[in-house]
Design a protein around this motif. Structure first.
Motif, PDB file in Angstrom:
ATOM      1  N   SER A   1      -4.991 -31.929 -21.226  1.00 17.68           N
ATOM      2  CA  SER A   1      -6.132 -31.811 -20.320  1.00 17.68           C
ATOM      3  C   SER A   1      -5.865 -32.531 -19.010  1.00 17.68           C
ATOM      4  O   SER A   1      -6.147 -32.004 -17.927  1.00 17.68           O
ATOM      5  CB  SER A   1      -7.381 -32.372 -20.988  1.00 17.68           C
ATOM      6  N   HIS A   2      -5.291 -33.737 -19.092  1.00 10.25           N
ATOM      7  CA  HIS A   2      -4.942 -34.476 -17.870  1.00 10.25           C
ATOM      8  C   HIS A   2      -3.870 -33.738 -17.072  1.00 10.25           C
ATOM      9  O   HIS A   2      -3.915 -33.685 -15.841  1.00 10.25           O
ATOM     10  CB  HIS A   2      -4.457 -35.888 -18.210  1.00 10.25           C
ATOM     11  N   TRP A   3      -2.913 -33.151 -17.756  1.00 10.42           N
ATOM     12  CA  TRP A   3      -1.848 -32.408 -17.102  1.00 10.42           C
ATOM     13  C   TRP A   3      -2.419 -31.204 -16.353  1.00 10.42           C
ATOM     14  O   TRP A   3      -2.044 -30.950 -15.201  1.00 10.42           O
ATOM     15  CB  TRP A   3      -0.825 -31.981 -18.154  1.00 10.42           C
ATOM     16  N   VAL A   4      -3.339 -30.492 -16.984  1.00 10.74           N
ATOM     17  CA  VAL A   4      -3.967 -29.337 -16.338  1.00 10.74           C
ATOM     18  C   VAL A   4      -4.799 -29.787 -15.134  1.00 10.74           C
ATOM     19  O   VAL A   4      -4.782 -29.131 -14.086  1.00 10.74           O
ATOM     20  CB  VAL A   4      -4.828 -28.555 -17.360  1.00 10.74           C
ATOM     21  N   ASP A   5      -5.515 -30.894 -15.255  1.00 12.61           N
ATOM     22  CA  ASP A   5      -6.300 -31.405 -14.133  1.00 12.61           C
ATOM     23  C   ASP A   5      -5.405 -31.736 -12.941  1.00 12.61           C
ATOM     24  O   ASP A   5      -5.746 -31.441 -11.794  1.00 12.61           O
ATOM     25  CB  ASP A   5      -7.101 -32.642 -14.541  1.00 12.61           C
ATOM     26  N   LYS A   6      -4.244 -32.346 -13.191  1.00  9.48           N
ATOM     27  CA  LYS A   6      -3.306 -32.647 -12.105  1.00  9.48           C
ATOM     28  C   LYS A   6      -2.830 -31.367 -11.436  1.00  9.48           C
ATOM     29  O   LYS A   6      -2.710 -31.300 -10.211  1.00  9.48           O
ATOM     30  CB  LYS A   6      -2.104 -33.427 -12.639  1.00  9.48           C
ATOM     31  N   LYS A   7      -2.547 -30.357 -12.227  1.00  8.04           N
ATOM     32  CA  LYS A   7      -2.089 -29.078 -11.670  1.00  8.04           C
ATOM     33  C   LYS A   7      -3.182 -28.432 -10.822  1.00  8.04           C
ATOM     34  O   LYS A   7      -2.904 -27.876  -9.764  1.00  8.04           O
ATOM     35  CB  LYS A   7      -1.668 -28.113 -12.788  1.00  8.04           C
ATOM     36  N   VAL A   8      -4.417 -28.498 -11.267  1.00  5.40           N
ATOM     37  CA  VAL A   8      -5.527 -27.919 -10.517  1.00  5.40           C
ATOM     38  C   VAL A   8      -5.692 -28.625  -9.177  1.00  5.40           C
ATOM     39  O   VAL A   8      -5.888 -27.986  -8.137  1.00  5.40           O
ATOM     40  CB  VAL A   8      -6.838 -27.963 -11.345  1.00  5.40           C
ATOM     41  N   VAL A   9      -5.586 -29.951  -9.178  1.00  2.00           N
ATOM     42  CA  VAL A   9      -5.693 -30.707  -7.928  1.00  2.00           C
ATOM     43  C   VAL A   9      -4.557 -30.323  -6.984  1.00  2.00           C
ATOM     44  O   VAL A   9      -4.764 -30.118  -5.780  1.00  2.00           O
ATOM     45  CB  VAL A   9      -5.692 -32.226  -8.217  1.00  2.00           C
TER      46      VAL A   9
END
Length: 114
Positions: free
Chosen positions: A46-54
């Motif tokens: 989830s944190h990895w996906v959030d970083k990618k979205v940012v």
């Protein structure tokens, strides 16, 4: 001969944590560790996906800024290519438009016979 105990686990025993200290609790500990591992994987992904979205949002913003810069530069280029702008720039460096028509040189080619 060993007696088989039926597991009468109720909600109160689960809250007290008896299932982790009773006999045969190794399987329960394995299952708990498995659940902890799955939770860790879920949280980290989830944190990895959030970083990618940012990162994607920042890149989209950069692209829109570059498109705006391109549009502005293209507008200035089109304006600079207009005849009045060229006349202003050429007069500033001393080039003027003449009133005389240019000469046309024509070279006649004669067929040579052998």
């Amino acid at each position: 001969m060993a007696k088989n105990k039926k597991s009468n686990i109720n909600f109160k025993d689960i809250l007290k944590g008896k299932f982790l200290v009773d006999d045969g609790s190794l399987q329960n500990w394995r299952f708990v560790m498995y659940l902890v591992f799955l939770a860790f994987i879920s949280i980290s992904s989830s944190h990895w996906v959030d970083k990618k979205v940012v990162k994607i949002n920042k890149l989209d913003e950069d692209v829109s800024n570059l498109k705006a810069q391109f549009t502005d530069a293209h507008r200035l280029l089109m304006k600079m290519q207009l005849e009045p702008e060229i006349m202003k720039k050429s007069e500033a460096i001393g080039i003027k438009l003449t009133d005389e028509q240019p000469y046309v040189l024509i070279k006649k080619v004669y067929d040579q016979e052998p």
